[in-house]
Design a protein around this motif. Structure first.
Motif, mmCIF file in Angstrom:
data_model
loop_
_atom_site.group_PDB
_atom_site.id
_atom_site.type_symbol
_atom_site.label_atom_id
_atom_site.label_comp_id
_atom_site.label_asym_id
_atom_site.label_seq_id
_atom_site.Cartn_x
_atom_site.Cartn_y
_atom_site.Cartn_z
ATOM 1 N N PHE A 119 0.853 -1.197 0.000
ATOM 2 C CA PHE A 119 0.000 0.000 0.000
ATOM 3 C C PHE A 119 0.881 1.236 0.000
ATOM 4 O O PHE A 119 2.057 1.197 0.378
ATOM 5 C CB PHE A 119 -0.921 0.014 1.222
ATOM 6 N N GLU A 120 0.310 2.346 -0.457
ATOM 7 C CA GLU A 120 1.017 3.618 -0.511
ATOM 8 C C GLU A 120 0.447 4.569 0.520
ATOM 9 O O GLU A 120 -0.768 4.663 0.676
ATOM 10 C CB GLU A 120 0.931 4.218 -1.914
ATOM 11 N N PHE A 121 1.368 5.261 1.209
ATOM 12 C CA PHE A 121 0.929 6.184 2.254
ATOM 13 C C PHE A 121 1.972 7.273 2.429
ATOM 14 O O PHE A 121 3.142 6.990 2.699
ATOM 15 C CB PHE A 121 0.715 5.419 3.565
ATOM 16 N N LEU A 122 1.554 8.499 2.229
ATOM 17 C CA LEU A 122 2.394 9.679 2.453
ATOM 18 C C LEU A 122 3.729 9.604 1.717
ATOM 19 O O LEU A 122 4.792 9.874 2.273
ATOM 20 C CB LEU A 122 2.627 9.880 3.956
ATOM 21 N N GLY A 123 3.663 9.223 0.445
ATOM 22 C CA GLY A 123 4.845 9.240 -0.402
ATOM 23 C C GLY A 123 5.629 7.947 -0.433
ATOM 24 O O GLY A 123 6.480 7.751 -1.309
ATOM 25 N N TYR A 124 5.377 7.069 0.509
ATOM 26 C CA TYR A 124 6.066 5.785 0.564
ATOM 27 C C TYR A 124 5.187 4.663 0.021
ATOM 28 O O TYR A 124 3.953 4.777 0.004
ATOM 29 C CB TYR A 124 6.421 5.433 2.011
ATOM 30 N N ARG A 125 5.829 3.567 -0.372
ATOM 31 C CA ARG A 125 5.127 2.324 -0.678
ATOM 32 C C ARG A 125 5.662 1.248 0.254
ATOM 33 O O ARG A 125 6.864 0.982 0.301
ATOM 34 C CB ARG A 125 5.310 1.894 -2.126
ATOM 35 N N PHE A 126 4.751 0.634 1.013
ATOM 36 C CA PHE A 126 5.086 -0.451 1.924
ATOM 37 C C PHE A 126 4.743 -1.767 1.227
ATOM 38 O O PHE A 126 3.569 -2.019 0.919
ATOM 39 C CB PHE A 126 4.292 -0.332 3.230
ATOM 40 N N GLU A 127 5.740 -2.579 0.982
ATOM 41 C CA GLU A 127 5.493 -3.830 0.256
ATOM 42 C C GLU A 127 6.584 -4.853 0.575
ATOM 43 O O GLU A 127 7.768 -4.499 0.700
ATOM 44 C CB GLU A 127 5.464 -3.572 -1.254
ATOM 45 N N ALA A 128 6.166 -6.109 0.722
ATOM 46 C CA ALA A 128 7.092 -7.221 0.971
ATOM 47 C C ALA A 128 7.978 -6.947 2.174
ATOM 48 O O ALA A 128 9.156 -7.318 2.199
ATOM 49 C CB ALA A 128 7.938 -7.495 -0.272
ATOM 50 N N GLY A 129 7.413 -6.297 3.181
ATOM 51 C CA GLY A 129 8.151 -6.031 4.408
ATOM 52 C C GLY A 129 9.160 -4.908 4.302
ATOM 53 O O GLY A 129 9.973 -4.713 5.208
ATOM 54 N N LYS A 130 9.140 -4.158 3.207
ATOM 55 C CA LYS A 130 10.102 -3.068 3.013
ATOM 56 C C LYS A 130 9.370 -1.765 2.697
ATOM 57 O O LYS A 130 8.197 -1.763 2.364
ATOM 58 C CB LYS A 130 11.069 -3.400 1.870
ATOM 59 N N ARG A 131 10.145 -0.679 2.798
ATOM 60 C CA ARG A 131 9.645 0.650 2.427
ATOM 61 C C ARG A 131 10.333 1.100 1.155
ATOM 62 O O ARG A 131 11.554 1.051 1.052
ATOM 63 C CB ARG A 131 9.968 1.683 3.511
ATOM 64 N N PHE A 132 9.532 1.570 0.210
ATOM 65 C CA PHE A 132 10.064 2.124 -1.025
ATOM 66 C C PHE A 132 9.488 3.520 -1.220
ATOM 67 O O PHE A 132 8.499 3.895 -0.595
ATOM 68 C CB PHE A 132 9.695 1.250 -2.229
#
Length: 460
Positions: free
Chosen positions: A334-347
């Motif tokens: 999911f995307e939140f406040l400019g970040y993407r949280f996926e597969a246990g990581k932040r992008f």
């Protein structure tokens, strides 16, 4: 030839400064709508000791009856004017600038004081402007006149403590001493605690669809000062001017108005309360929020409750931006406040990367006449600010971004040297202008800063 080149250089700089001034004036006007961190406000400075005591212990009857005198007080208006002045911003429909108001500030503030006190003050129309969004879209914003910005700031100073006393911990947007980084920190904490099934929700055209009647009823739950309520209602019904068009809104609060963030938070406060009382973990920033759960079933139930509440309050969830997924599984993030949280990581989300590169492109046009040192000096604050916000993203992001910036700078140099293939990506370009060349010019590199931060965290 030399004089002609120098004239072009001067004209270019003037044009760039003019464009930057025009854009920054619009953005500064809506500063509270853009910033992801809110500084400590001084709204309580207009509150008496008795009022603060009542706020802490609970006001008699649960409602505040006398607040308009705090709004039209010259003391309040002077404090409000200083805040508006420090935020800068462009002129509204009356074309009165901050500097023009400042020239006769005592006279104008006295006029505001009298008209508010005598309940004859009428807000002027809001000027509609548009600022670019990622993907080529534009976001509408409203620029009130300077006087209306002062009055709205005074109203905010008078009523914000009342509602701040009610707002919940799960709300982070446009609140004193809270911001994006706090919201992201809470999301990160919940994910680590095992709340990995996430409802990613976003209201569609939220600021434009807020019901005026429902919003006024929410205000009336805590305020019984009729002149103040009538003044706020006038602001909700402010005419909007967009070029040659003018209309009176029937719903919504214009983004860019000083009061809009507070009123928007108030409208969603019942949703925060409902979800929190139901035991859900919620993190909300304005109209963008996530609900974190430990199971898919719980996430589904939460989304159904949100849909029901939204439908009952004249709002609508964005169909493309609202979904359920497991943040540990690739493709379900999911995307939140400019970040993407996926597969246990932040992008860094793609739109944020695109926006970053667009800013760099605007500063590194190959026709730009300034020296490379001057360009780097202008780039560094942008690069440093971007890194400070996104430094928790996956490390692979930073090396690619640094390379992009250096390629843009090499392209400028090659163009000036009349070299072929002026894109800064050839072997010769790297050979003649290696990374160390730009390091010696003090170009900020996020990959290097990330390495330093990583070593510091590891205790090396």
């Amino acid at each position: 030839m030399g004089l002609a080149k120098e004239d072009r250089k001067i004209r270019y700089r003037k044009e760039i400064k003019m464009e930057q001034k025009q854009l920054s004036s619009v953005l500064e006007t809506t500063k509270q709508d853009r910033e992801c961190s809110t500084q400590v406000s001084n709204q309580t400075s207009i509150w008496t000791r008795n009022m603060l005591t009542a706020l802490s212990n609970g006001v008699k009857g649960g409602k505040w009856f006398s607040l308009i005198d705090k709004v039209y007080s010259l003391k309040t208006l002077k404090i409000a004017w200083q805040q508006v002045k420090s935020n800068k911003g462009s002129a509204g429909v009356d074309k009165q600038s901050i500097e023009q108001f400042e020239y006769k500030e005592d006279t104008y503030l006295e006029e505001l004081h009298q008209s508010l006190k005598e309940q004859r003050y009428t807000p002027q129309p809001v000027k509609r402007v548009y600022i670019p969004k990622a993907g080529g879209k534009k976001r509408p914003l409203g620029i009130p006149v300077v006087k209306d910005r002062i009055v709205q700031t005074a109203i905010k100073m008078a009523i914000e403590p009342i509602y701040e006393n009610e707002f919940l911990e799960c709300s982070y947007g446009f609140r004193p001493n809270r911001g994006c980084k706090d919201a992201l920190r809470q999301v990160d904490t919940l994910l680590k605690e095992g709340y990995t099934w996430v409802v990613d929700a976003d209201m569609q055209s939220y600021f434009d669809t807020i019901s005026h009647d429902r919003l006024m009823r929410l205000l009336e739950e805590k305020i019984s000062d009729q002149p103040l309520l009538a003044l706020i209602h006038k602001y909700l019904k402010q005419n909007i001017i967009d070029g040659l068009k003018q209309w009176t809104p029937t719903t919504g609060t214009p983004q860019g108005a000083v009061l809009s963030p507070l009123l928007a938070n108030l409208y969603l406060h019942p949703l925060d309360t409902m979800l929190t009382q139901s035991g859900y973990r919620v993190v909300r920033y304005a109209d963008d929020f996530v609900i974190l759960s430990k199971s898919e079933d719980e996430a589904i139930r939460a989304l159904e409750e949100v849909k029901e509440w939204v439908n009952n309050n004249d709002l609508q969830l964005h169909p493309d931006k609202t979904h359920i997924g497991n943040a540990l599984i690739k493709g379900q993030g999911f995307e939140f406040l400019g970040y993407r949280f996926e597969a246990g990581k932040r992008f860094v989300r793609k739109k944020s990367l695109m926006s970053f590169k667009d800013k760099i492109r605007a500063k590194t046009k190959r026709s730009r006449p300034d020296s490379i040192s001057e360009i780097i000096a202008e780039l560094n604050p942008i690069l440093r600010g971007w890194f400070n916000y996104f430094k928790h993203a996956h490390y692979t992001t930073f090396k690619g971004n640094d390379g992009f910036v250096r390629r843009r700078l090499r392209a400028i140099i090659l163009t000036r040297n009349k070299k072929k293939n002026c894109f800064g990506i050839t072997i010769n370009a790297h050979k003649f202008y290696p990374n160390t060349y730009f390091a010696n010019l003090n170009l900020f590199t996020s990959n290097e800063e990330w390495g330093k931060a990583y070593q510091s965290r590891c205790g090396n």
